[in-house]
Scaffold this active site. Structure first.
Site, PDB file in Angstrom:
ATOM      1  N   SER A  92      25.893  10.550  -4.732  1.00 55.79           N
ATOM      2  CA  SER A  92      25.036   9.712  -5.565  1.00 55.79           C
ATOM      3  C   SER A  92      25.530   9.542  -6.995  1.00 55.79           C
ATOM      4  CB  SER A  92      23.628  10.279  -5.520  1.00 55.79           C
ATOM      5  OG  SER A  92      22.732   9.375  -6.091  1.00 55.79           O
ATOM      6  N   HIS A  93      24.761  10.065  -7.949  1.00 54.13           N
ATOM      7  CA  HIS A  93      25.095   9.842  -9.361  1.00 54.13           C
ATOM      8  C   HIS A  93      26.142  10.832  -9.859  1.00 54.13           C
ATOM      9  CE1 HIS A  93      22.104  13.019  -9.348  1.00 54.13           C
ATOM     10  NE2 HIS A  93      22.561  13.400 -10.523  1.00 54.13           N
ATOM     11  N   ASP A 110      23.603   3.159  -9.499  1.00 58.34           N
ATOM     12  CA  ASP A 110      24.412   4.386  -9.479  1.00 58.34           C
ATOM     13  C   ASP A 110      25.394   4.405  -8.300  1.00 58.34           C
ATOM     14  OD1 ASP A 110      22.604   4.877  -7.388  1.00 58.34           O
ATOM     15  OD2 ASP A 110      22.564   7.026  -7.769  1.00 58.34           O
ATOM     16  N   ASP A 133      25.461   5.448  -5.224  1.00 59.72           N
ATOM     17  CA  ASP A 133      25.040   4.986  -3.901  1.00 59.72           C
ATOM     18  C   ASP A 133      23.990   3.879  -3.991  1.00 59.72           C
ATOM     19  OD1 ASP A 133      23.197   6.797  -4.911  1.00 59.72           O
ATOM     20  OD2 ASP A 133      22.624   7.567  -2.941  1.00 59.72           O
ATOM     21  N   ASP A 190      21.032   3.586  -5.233  1.00 61.74           N
ATOM     22  CA  ASP A 190      19.586   3.764  -5.092  1.00 61.74           C
ATOM     23  C   ASP A 190      18.887   3.885  -6.451  1.00 61.74           C
ATOM     24  OD1 ASP A 190      20.605   6.291  -5.571  1.00 61.74           O
ATOM     25  OD2 ASP A 190      19.521   7.286  -3.940  1.00 61.74           O
ATOM     26  N   ARG A 191      19.651   4.083  -7.510  1.00 57.98           N
ATOM     27  CA  ARG A 191      19.026   4.121  -8.842  1.00 57.98           C
ATOM     28  C   ARG A 191      19.198   2.782  -9.541  1.00 57.98           C
ATOM     29  NH1 ARG A 191      19.843   9.891 -11.775  1.00 57.98           N
ATOM     30  NH2 ARG A 191      19.571  11.190  -9.918  1.00 57.98           N
ATOM     31  N   LYS A 202      14.787   5.254  -2.499  1.00 55.04           N
ATOM     32  CA  LYS A 202      14.720   4.445  -3.704  1.00 55.04           C
ATOM     33  C   LYS A 202      15.780   3.368  -3.595  1.00 55.04           C
ATOM     34  CE  LYS A 202      17.239   7.874  -6.527  1.00 55.04           C
ATOM     35  NZ  LYS A 202      17.200   9.168  -5.793  1.00 55.04           N
TER      36      LYS A 202
HETATM   37  C1  VG1 Z   1      17.906  14.318  -9.475  1.00 53.99           C
HETATM   38  C2  VG1 Z   1      16.681  13.616 -10.020  1.00 53.99           C
HETATM   39  C3  VG1 Z   1      15.716  13.299  -8.896  1.00 53.99           C
HETATM   40  C4  VG1 Z   1      16.434  12.486  -7.824  1.00 53.99           C
HETATM   41  C5  VG1 Z   1      17.679  13.214  -7.361  1.00 53.99           C
HETATM   42  C6  VG1 Z   1      18.505  12.406  -6.393  1.00 53.99           C
HETATM   43  O1  VG1 Z   1      17.531  15.544  -8.900  1.00 53.99           O
HETATM   44  O2  VG1 Z   1      16.053  14.396 -11.003  1.00 53.99           O
HETATM   45  O3  VG1 Z   1      14.612  12.605  -9.422  1.00 53.99           O
HETATM   46  O4  VG1 Z   1      15.592  12.273  -6.732  1.00 53.99           O
HETATM   47  O5  VG1 Z   1      18.516  13.509  -8.487  1.00 53.99           O
HETATM   48  O6  VG1 Z   1      18.906  11.197  -6.962  1.00 53.99           O
HETATM   49  P1  VG1 Z   1      17.688  16.950  -9.643  1.00 53.99           P
HETATM   50  O7  VG1 Z   1      17.259  17.970  -8.645  1.00 53.99           O
HETATM   51  O8  VG1 Z   1      19.123  17.054 -10.064  1.00 53.99           O
HETATM   52  O9  VG1 Z   1      16.792  16.865 -10.834  1.00 53.99           O
HETATM   53  V1  VG1 Z   1      20.358  10.489  -6.472  1.00 53.99           V
HETATM   54  O10 VG1 Z   1      20.396   8.950  -7.023  1.00 53.99           O
HETATM   55  O11 VG1 Z   1      21.481  11.561  -7.171  1.00 53.99           O
HETATM   56  O12 VG1 Z   1      20.366  10.724  -4.849  1.00 53.99           O
HETATM   57 CO    CO Z   2      21.739   7.822  -6.075  1.00 53.39          CO
END
Ligand code: VG1
Ligand code: CO
Length: 543
Positions: A113-114, A277, A279, A281-282, A376
């Site tokens: 993801s991010h 981001d 993938d 989804d953000r 998302k």
């Molecule tokens: C973070 C965010 C959370 C989100 C998750 C996955 O998690 O705070 O809100 O759902 O990333 O997003 P954490 O546990 O690091 O706070 V993604 O776009 O990285 O799948």
């Molecule tokens: Co993501």
């Protein structure tokens, strides 16, 4: 072609976090590492033989190799068909869409993801169930338990197959169907939004900049925004998915997407800026010189939902993660619909969406979505904004300011302390937990603590419980400070401090966010003894 059984031994730490298993690429490159996890996943699936699995990823480094391994293991497990995004590509929301549209058993998304990518970056794998959403905790806990006992895995010895040409091929008895990663998703978006109104907006000279951050959102945004909706070529930038995201951090916030922020602050800035981001989804939404806080974006979309054809009849309810600001709660109250507060992570929204209790969901971490899929969805949020902009004729800033005037403004910020020592992070959290019984009633920086607790959640649909989801200090005036540790990082620990204060007075809604939150920032630092325990005087990232 033969199915072969290999012996193996467990690896430590194959525990999925907030969203799947994320580790350094070098960890995933160890022999048997991916295989163990996938076997543990498949061993827990009942009745998957002969069924359809969706597979794709965000195109980061190691994506293509992992796809070939998973295909051979899926064939050995007896899946009937794999729907594979062309080139091994599927955004997270598109994977969710395809699982639902094609009635698949489930899906595997390869993404961290991010998190940064590349050979020395991160890789990840997550499993989505038949509703298209992230596997709930009881499934991910089961996978983790099996990774600790695993002794063998099964895999076909077939050669690598062509994953770049559309069409069908076979591994053992299983069909691999290479699909267009965009088609099903694009069709769903056309059902959600008023594309004619958005086309007119662009035809009238409305200018936009969509920064795909060299990640998987690029092909989707190009196809829809430039292709279907007629925005000029070049509206979507950094649109070719790269294995290392161009060396950048594909995390759309004003810090990592500074190039977009700079363009939106220029004298000739476009009307509307957006980013997604790794993938896709953000989403980040930016007006002319006006970044929109994700919590405000959720509230504003909820308030204007009926402009979009999919939500024309109104919304059933809203869900937000606990640390997300309470701006959405005010809209829900005004609409007379419920607002649910869940732990962090999209998997907690699945039951509420399936039960029809909520239509829109959001997280403060640039995540927004609805019941159209079970993830998302970055581009969906951007298209929703375009629909609202087209329907109202207002600018982003006008929309947000009038929203604040009507509902009040929830000043909001998140301070991240990244890469801190894990033992120090645990000490900080246990120190906070130890103080909880004494905090209520205390006056901190002029505010009285109404309640202090560790957030726990009972799923209203299936009764499953999740404890220790974040330490909250709640004040009499509705202000909050929340602390939790990240469940997505791969280096040390990341402390997240969430700060929120409500301001009803329009005359006081124009303050700088950090200044408006200064007393709460001081509370957070003092109560948690952040500098003393972590050695950090300032956060790494402020959003
Ligand atoms: C973070 C965010 C959370 C989100 C998750 C996955 O998690 O705070 O809100 O759902 O990333 O997003 P954490 O546990 O690091 O706070 V993604 O776009 O990285 O799948
Ligand atoms: Co993501």
């Amino acid at each position: 072609m033969t199915i072969v059984t290999h012996t193996t031994q467990p690896f430590d730490g194959q525990k999925p976090g907030t969203s799947g298993l994320r580790k350094k690429v070098t960890v995933f490159q160890q022999p048997r590492y991916l295989e163990n996890f996938v076997q543990a996943l498949f061993d827990g699936l009942e009745g998957a033989q002969g069924s359809t699995l969706v597979l794709g990823g965000d195109g980061r480094f190691h994506n293509r190799q992992a796809v070939q391994v998973i295909l051979r293991m899926a064939a050995a497990h007896g899946f009937g068909r794999v729907l594979l995004g062309q080139g091994g590509i599927l955004s997270t929301p598109a994977a969710s869409c395809v699982i639902r549209a094609r009635g698949a058993y489930g899906g595997i998304v390869l993404s961290a993801s991010h998190n940064p990518g590349g050979a020395d970056g991160d890789f990840g794998i997550k499993y989505n169930v038949g509703n298209g959403g992230p596997a709930p905790e009881k499934i991910t806990d089961g996978i983790h338990a099996r990774t600790q006992q695993i002794t063998q895995y099964r895999i076909s010895d077939a050669a690598d197959i062509d994953i770049d040409t559309l069409g069908e091929r076979r591994i053992e008895g299983m069909v691999v169907e290479v699909i267009d990663p965009v088609a099903d998703y694009a069709a769903l978006m056309a059902e959600c939004f008023d594309f004619d109104a958005i086309r007119k907006l662009f035809a009238g000279g409305f200018r936009m900049r969509y920064d795909a951050m060299w990640a998987v959102g690029g092909p989707y945004a190009r196809a829809l925004i430039e292709g279907v909706l007629g925005a000029p070529a070049g509206t979507v930038v950094n649109a070719e998915p790269k294995e290392d995201f161009g060396g950048l951090h594909p995390d759309p916030n004003p810090v990592n997407a500074e190039d977009l922020i700079a363009h939106m602050a220029a004298a000739d800035a476009p009307d509307f800026g957006a980013a997604s981001d790794g993938d896709a989804d953000r989403n980040m939404i930016v007006g002319r010189n006006f970044p929109v806080a994700p919590s405000d974006s959720l509230a504003l979309l909820a308030a204007h939902a009926t402009v979009a054809p999919r939500y024309a009849e109104g919304i059933a309810g809203i869900a937000r993660s606990m640390p997300t600001s309470m701006a959405a709660d005010r809209v829900a109250a005004a609409l007379g619909v419920p607002c649910y507060e869940t732990p962090t992570g999209w998997k907690f929204f699945g039951n509420l969406l399936d039960a029809g209790k909520v239509t829109l969901c959001g997280e403060e971490s640039y995540g927004t979505g609805s019941d159209h899929v079970r993830e998302k969805d970055g581009l969906w949020a951007v298209l929703f904004w375009l629909n609202v902009l087209a329907a109202t004729g207002q600018s982003v800033e006008q929309l947000v300011r009038s929203h604040w005037a009507q509902y009040g403004r929830n000043y909001y910020s998140r301070h991240d302390y990244e890469g801190i020592d894990t033992a120090a992070a645990d000490k900080l959290m246990s120190g906070l937990r130890a103080q909880l019984p004494q905090l209520a009633g205390q006056v901190l920086e002029g505010r009285r603590v109404r309640q202090a607790d560790d957030f726990g959640y009972v799923d209203p649909v299936d009764g499953s419980k999740s404890a220790k989801q974040g330490v909250r200090i709640l004040f009499d005036d509705g202000s909050r400070v929340v602390f939790r540790l990240s469940g997505t990082g791969t280096e040390g620990a990341t402390l997240r401090v969430y700060l929120e204060r409500y301001e009803a007075d329009v005359a006081r809604q124009g303050e700088d966010t950090q200044a408006a939150l200064a007393p709460l920032i001081a509370v957070a630092r003092n109560v948690a003894r952040i500098a003393e325990i972590t050695g950090r005087k300032t956060p790494t990232v402020v959003t």
